[in-house]
Design a protein around this motif. Structure first.
Motif, PDB file in Angstrom:
ATOM      1  N   GLN A  31       0.814  -1.222   0.000  1.00 53.03           N
ATOM      2  CA  GLN A  31       0.000   0.000   0.000  1.00 53.03           C
ATOM      3  C   GLN A  31       0.849   1.275   0.000  1.00 53.03           C
ATOM      4  O   GLN A  31       0.499   2.247  -0.653  1.00 53.03           O
ATOM      5  N   ARG A 197      -1.807   4.618  -3.456  1.00 54.42           N
ATOM      6  CA  ARG A 197      -3.136   4.067  -3.764  1.00 54.42           C
ATOM      7  C   ARG A 197      -3.636   4.590  -5.112  1.00 54.42           C
ATOM      8  O   ARG A 197      -4.227   3.845  -5.899  1.00 54.42           O
ATOM      9  N   LYS A 200      -2.303   2.832  -8.033  1.00 54.58           N
ATOM     10  CA  LYS A 200      -2.911   1.508  -8.219  1.00 54.58           C
ATOM     11  C   LYS A 200      -4.348   1.616  -8.725  1.00 54.58           C
ATOM     12  O   LYS A 200      -5.052   0.611  -8.815  1.00 54.58           O
ATOM     13  N   GLY A 201      -4.796   2.830  -9.030  1.00 53.91           N
ATOM     14  CA  GLY A 201      -6.166   3.021  -9.486  1.00 53.91           C
ATOM     15  C   GLY A 201      -7.173   3.039  -8.359  1.00 53.91           C
ATOM     16  O   GLY A 201      -8.362   2.778  -8.576  1.00 53.91           O
ATOM     17  N   LYS A 202      -6.707   3.364  -7.142  1.00 46.47           N
ATOM     18  CA  LYS A 202      -7.582   3.365  -5.974  1.00 46.47           C
ATOM     19  C   LYS A 202      -7.458   4.687  -5.211  1.00 46.47           C
ATOM     20  O   LYS A 202      -7.340   4.702  -3.991  1.00 46.47           O
ATOM     21  N   TYR A 204      -8.177   7.910  -3.176  1.00 51.09           N
ATOM     22  CA  TYR A 204      -9.214   8.225  -2.198  1.00 51.09           C
ATOM     23  C   TYR A 204      -9.146   9.665  -1.694  1.00 51.09           C
ATOM     24  O   TYR A 204     -10.047  10.134  -1.001  1.00 51.09           O
ATOM     25  N   ASN A 240     -12.511  11.738  -3.245  1.00 54.31           N
ATOM     26  CA  ASN A 240     -13.077  10.478  -2.758  1.00 54.31           C
ATOM     27  C   ASN A 240     -14.402  10.153  -3.434  1.00 54.31           C
ATOM     28  O   ASN A 240     -14.730   8.991  -3.676  1.00 54.31           O
ATOM     29  N   ASN A 244     -12.358   7.252  -9.809  1.00 53.51           N
ATOM     30  CA  ASN A 244     -12.586   5.840 -10.101  1.00 53.51           C
ATOM     31  C   ASN A 244     -11.257   5.210 -10.516  1.00 53.51           C
ATOM     32  O   ASN A 244     -10.198   5.857 -10.422  1.00 53.51           O
ATOM     33  N   SER A 245     -11.282   3.990 -10.966  1.00 50.85           N
ATOM     34  CA  SER A 245     -10.040   3.268 -11.239  1.00 50.85           C
ATOM     35  C   SER A 245      -9.283   3.797 -12.451  1.00 50.85           C
ATOM     36  O   SER A 245      -8.120   3.440 -12.659  1.00 50.85           O
ATOM     37  N   LYS A 284     -15.634   6.948   1.574  1.00 54.44           N
ATOM     38  CA  LYS A 284     -16.286   5.680   1.261  1.00 54.44           C
ATOM     39  C   LYS A 284     -15.884   4.645   2.312  1.00 54.44           C
ATOM     40  O   LYS A 284     -14.753   4.671   2.822  1.00 54.44           O
ATOM     41  N   GLY A 286     -14.985   1.578   2.262  1.00 51.36           N
ATOM     42  CA  GLY A 286     -13.777   0.810   1.998  1.00 51.36           C
ATOM     43  C   GLY A 286     -12.517   1.597   2.287  1.00 51.36           C
ATOM     44  O   GLY A 286     -11.535   1.056   2.821  1.00 51.36           O
ATOM     45  N   ASP A 287     -12.524   2.887   1.963  1.00 48.99           N
ATOM     46  CA  ASP A 287     -11.364   3.743   2.225  1.00 48.99           C
ATOM     47  C   ASP A 287     -11.187   3.977   3.725  1.00 48.99           C
ATOM     48  O   ASP A 287     -10.061   3.967   4.235  1.00 48.99           O
TER      49      ASP A 287
END
Length: 376
Positions: A31, A197, A200-202, A204, A240, A244-245, A284, A286-287
């Motif tokens: 990460q 992150r 990696k397309g994530k 936030y 956030n 998107n990815s 979100k 998940g974040d």
């Protein structure tokens, strides 16, 4: 009975040290490591489309005098600087009028104080965005200076067909003293996580000191409507919500950072940190879980390992896990901090790591009871 209790405690500590240690290693290796280990392609700067650069300022006369000329001196063929003078009562208005007369690409939007209507930074930003002439928007703060006159060129070039958001690194000035190093470490560590992150397309979050997005994305998202009632979050909550990815680009050229003035007292830093943390609970789910698990296991790992060593319960395993994590942390932070110009902080990593395990939980536990009243 005492032997049984001893065994239960020893086994429980062993499980805690092992489980939290493995989780910590996972975060470090998968990460936090993107900034240091992932090869970041340099964007093409052949096509330089017009850009609007937006700054909100409230009583920032000193900083405007020092930094606005650097903003207006970027090596870029066509760009507009929009400064939103948000209810300033110093001499900012007069200075900005003079600068506007002298620079054709500077636009000043002035907001006057209204007794019956109190607003935050999001209102000022919204006016600046509406007043911007171009589709590509870049944001920074009045107390920030670009690391070079190539900053705007590199940030703007990071936009592409699919990339609607660009996030960069916002550093703090290097000064003497422990507090300055701690502020820079806190910023750099946070940067490693959110930038890695994003790679990696994530993605936030982003920081308002150095980011950009398309004007059409802002209006398509109805601006800050979903969190307009919050004083914070004009940068991280917007990213956030809209990232998107595929639509986020990361700009990590060393001449495309911004450098800000750090807080000079612990009290001011805590106030600033509380404001930043106050928007985190609206991320979100998940974040929130991803961030929360890291900091929770960080404190629990160090605490359980320390207790194991003191009580001599499987202390060899605790020392081995601490050493393994520290080695991984040094490697990951060295490679990452080197890319964002903060490699000198790695020498103090063990100290800052311990401080973080205490400070962050305290702030997280007490923050819900503190009301954030102003954006500046």
């Amino acid at each position: 009975m005492l032997v049984l209790e001893y065994s239960v405690i020893a086994y429980s500590l062993l499980v805690l040290v092992g489980l939290t240690g493995v989780i910590q290693l996972y975060y470090l290796l998968f990460q936090f490591s993107g900034v240091g280990f992932k090869k970041i392609s340099t964007p093409s700067i052949e096509k330089q489309e017009p850009v609007s650069l937006i700054i909100c300022a409230r009583n920032e006369l000193k900083n405007l005098r020092q930094f606005l000329p650097e903003i207006l001196n970027q090596d870029y063929p066509q760009y507009q600087v929009v400064v939103v003078n948000d209810c300033s009562w110093d001499e900012s208005s007069r200075y900005l009028e003079e600068m506007e007369d002298a620079h054709f690409n500077l636009k000043v939007i002035t907001i006057n104080e209204q007794e019956k209507y109190q607003h935050g930074k999001k209102f000022a930003l919204t006016l600046g965005i509406k007043g911007a002439a171009y589709e590509k928007l870049i944001f920074t703060d009045a107390d920030c200076v670009p690391s070079s006159n190539q900053w705007l060129k590199k940030m703007a070039a990071s936009f592409s067909v699919n990339k609607e958001i660009v996030i960069g690194y916002g550093a703090y000035q290097k000064q003497s003293g422990f507090l300055n190093k701690w502020i820079r470490f806190d910023t750099a560590q946070n940067g490693l996580l959110f930038l890695s992150r994003a790679l990696k397309g994530k993605a936030y979050m982003g920081v308002g000191r150095n980011m950009g997005y398309l004007k059409s994305l802002f209006f398509r998202n109805k601006g800050f409507a979903s969190h307009n009632h919050l004083l914070s979050g004009d940068d991280d909550l917007f990213v956030n919500e809209t990232a998107n990815s595929n639509n986020v680009a990361v700009c990590l050229s060393d001449d495309a950072f911004t450098i800000s003035k750090p807080k000079e007292t612990i009290k001011d830093w805590i106030r600033q940190k509380r404001r930043h943390m106050s928007s985190g609970k609206y991320y979100k789910s998940g974040d929130k879980s991803m961030i929360g698990l890291y900091y929770f296991t960080h404190t629990l790992f160090l605490l359980s390992a320390l207790i194991s060593i003191i009580l001599k319960h499987n202390w060899e395993i605790a020392v081995a896990m601490l050493s393994t994590r520290l080695i991984a942390q040094i490697i990951v932070y060295w490679t990452g901090f080197r890319k964002i110009g903060e490699k000198d902080l790695v020498l103090l990593l063990p100290i800052f790591d311990l401080v973080a395990s205490i400070v962050y939980p305290l702030l997280a536990l007490t923050n819900p009871f503190v009301k954030i009243k102003v954006w500046k």
